[in-house]
Design a protein around this motif. Sequence first.
Motif, PDB file in Angstrom:
ATOM      1  N   GLY A 105       0.821  -1.207   0.000  1.00 59.21           N
ATOM      2  CA  GLY A 105       0.000   0.000   0.000  1.00 59.21           C
ATOM      3  C   GLY A 105       0.847   1.246   0.000  1.00 59.21           C
ATOM      4  N   LYS A 106       0.195   2.377  -0.179  1.00 60.87           N
ATOM      5  CA  LYS A 106       0.884   3.663  -0.091  1.00 60.87           C
ATOM      6  C   LYS A 106       1.413   3.806   1.324  1.00 60.87           C
ATOM      7  CE  LYS A 106       0.588   6.978  -2.941  1.00 60.87           C
ATOM      8  NZ  LYS A 106       1.683   7.512  -3.714  1.00 60.87           N
ATOM      9  N   ASP A 107       2.654   4.242   1.443  1.00 64.89           N
ATOM     10  CA  ASP A 107       3.269   4.370   2.759  1.00 64.89           C
ATOM     11  C   ASP A 107       2.555   5.425   3.598  1.00 64.89           C
ATOM     12  OD1 ASP A 107       5.174   3.833   4.763  1.00 64.89           O
ATOM     13  OD2 ASP A 107       6.328   5.598   4.151  1.00 64.89           O
TER      14      ASP A 107
ATOM     15  N   ASP B 155     -11.332 -14.050   3.386  1.00 60.84           N
ATOM     16  CA  ASP B 155     -12.424 -13.081   3.282  1.00 60.84           C
ATOM     17  C   ASP B 155     -12.230 -11.929   4.264  1.00 60.84           C
ATOM     18  OD1 ASP B 155     -13.602 -14.641   1.323  1.00 60.84           O
ATOM     19  OD2 ASP B 155     -15.051 -15.563   2.700  1.00 60.84           O
ATOM     20  N   PHE B 156     -11.818 -12.250   5.480  1.00 65.21           N
ATOM     21  CA  PHE B 156     -11.586 -11.237   6.508  1.00 65.21           C
ATOM     22  C   PHE B 156     -10.528 -10.233   6.050  1.00 65.21           C
ATOM     23  CE2 PHE B 156      -8.886  -9.909  10.095  1.00 65.21           C
ATOM     24  CZ  PHE B 156      -9.800  -9.140  10.795  1.00 65.21           C
ATOM     25  N   PHE B 157      -9.401 -10.749   5.550  1.00 66.08           N
ATOM     26  CA  PHE B 157      -8.336  -9.843   5.113  1.00 66.08           C
ATOM     27  C   PHE B 157      -8.749  -9.050   3.874  1.00 66.08           C
ATOM     28  CE2 PHE B 157      -5.445 -12.581   7.704  1.00 66.08           C
ATOM     29  CZ  PHE B 157      -5.049 -11.570   8.571  1.00 66.08           C
ATOM     30  N   ALA B 158      -9.571  -9.610   3.016  1.00 66.46           N
ATOM     31  CA  ALA B 158     -10.075  -8.874   1.855  1.00 66.46           C
ATOM     32  C   ALA B 158     -10.933  -7.693   2.311  1.00 66.46           C
ATOM     33  CB  ALA B 158     -10.872  -9.796   0.942  1.00 66.46           C
ATOM     34  N   GLN B 159     -11.789  -7.919   3.303  1.00 68.93           N
ATOM     35  CA  GLN B 159     -12.629  -6.837   3.842  1.00 68.93           C
ATOM     36  C   GLN B 159     -11.781  -5.763   4.518  1.00 68.93           C
ATOM     37  OE1 GLN B 159     -15.357  -8.841   6.450  1.00 68.93           O
ATOM     38  NE2 GLN B 159     -16.500  -9.785   4.784  1.00 68.93           N
ATOM     39  N   GLU B 160     -10.807  -6.203   5.315  1.00 75.31           N
ATOM     40  CA  GLU B 160      -9.953  -5.249   6.018  1.00 75.31           C
ATOM     41  C   GLU B 160      -9.071  -4.471   5.050  1.00 75.31           C
ATOM     42  OE1 GLU B 160     -10.145  -4.420   9.285  1.00 75.31           O
ATOM     43  OE2 GLU B 160     -11.865  -5.773   9.303  1.00 75.31           O
ATOM     44  N   SER B 161      -8.698  -5.087   3.943  1.00 76.94           N
ATOM     45  CA  SER B 161      -7.900  -4.404   2.922  1.00 76.94           C
ATOM     46  C   SER B 161      -8.606  -3.149   2.437  1.00 76.94           C
ATOM     47  CB  SER B 161      -7.652  -5.323   1.719  1.00 76.94           C
ATOM     48  OG  SER B 161      -6.791  -6.367   2.050  1.00 76.94           O
ATOM     49  N   GLU B 162      -9.895  -3.288   2.179  1.00 78.56           N
ATOM     50  CA  GLU B 162     -10.672  -2.139   1.712  1.00 78.56           C
ATOM     51  C   GLU B 162     -10.731  -1.041   2.762  1.00 78.56           C
ATOM     52  OE1 GLU B 162     -14.435  -2.929  -0.151  1.00 78.56           O
ATOM     53  OE2 GLU B 162     -13.689  -4.831  -0.967  1.00 78.56           O
ATOM     54  N   LYS B 163     -10.966  -1.424   4.006  1.00 82.18           N
ATOM     55  CA  LYS B 163     -11.055  -0.446   5.095  1.00 82.18           C
ATOM     56  C   LYS B 163      -9.742   0.309   5.297  1.00 82.18           C
ATOM     57  CE  LYS B 163     -14.286  -3.234   7.803  1.00 82.18           C
ATOM     58  NZ  LYS B 163     -14.399  -4.026   9.040  1.00 82.18           N
TER      59      LYS B 163
ATOM     60  N   GLN C 106      -3.511  -3.728   0.245  1.00 79.26           N
ATOM     61  CA  GLN C 106      -3.756  -5.068  -0.288  1.00 79.26           C
ATOM     62  C   GLN C 106      -3.166  -6.039   0.724  1.00 79.26           C
ATOM     63  OE1 GLN C 106      -2.008  -5.490  -4.142  1.00 79.26           O
ATOM     64  NE2 GLN C 106      -3.354  -3.980  -5.091  1.00 79.26           N
ATOM     65  N   ILE C 107      -4.027  -6.799   1.387  1.00 74.51           N
ATOM     66  CA  ILE C 107      -3.585  -7.788   2.365  1.00 74.51           C
ATOM     67  C   ILE C 107      -4.079  -9.147   1.882  1.00 74.51           C
ATOM     68  CG2 ILE C 107      -3.595  -8.536   4.775  1.00 74.51           C
ATOM     69  CD1 ILE C 107      -4.505  -5.679   5.515  1.00 74.51           C
ATOM     70  N   ARG C 108      -3.124 -10.046   1.631  1.00 73.00           N
ATOM     71  CA  ARG C 108      -3.487 -11.377   1.147  1.00 73.00           C
ATOM     72  C   ARG C 108      -2.829 -12.427   2.016  1.00 73.00           C
ATOM     73  NH1 ARG C 108      -2.894  -9.385  -4.735  1.00 73.00           N
ATOM     74  NH2 ARG C 108      -5.002  -8.611  -5.045  1.00 73.00           N
TER      75      ARG C 108
END
Length: 90
Positions: free
Chosen positions: A10-12, A63-71, A75-77
């Motif tokens: 992500g952006k720092d 799914d949890f990390f995909a939701q948190e990525s947006e918040k 990008q968390i995988r």
Amino acid sequence: MAQSIITVVGKDRIGIVYEVSKLLTENQINIVNISQQLMSDFFTMIILVDTSKCPKLPTELADFFAQESEKLALQIRIQHEDIFNAMHRI
């Protein structure tokens, strides 16, 4: 020990390591090894984690990390270590 690889891009900005570590703590995921680097304005992190105490199933974690990525505007995988190794085998 059930190990997985988590990648974060992500952006720092201030607080990324804290935010991701907080998510891991809340899900009883232990950091085994961590590597992070700044590439221009982008923050990158690869974390080897132990998920053996996590109450969520692997699909629920993804799914949890995909939701948190947006918040968090990151990008968390997460991938199981065996899948990660198979994908990066020559």
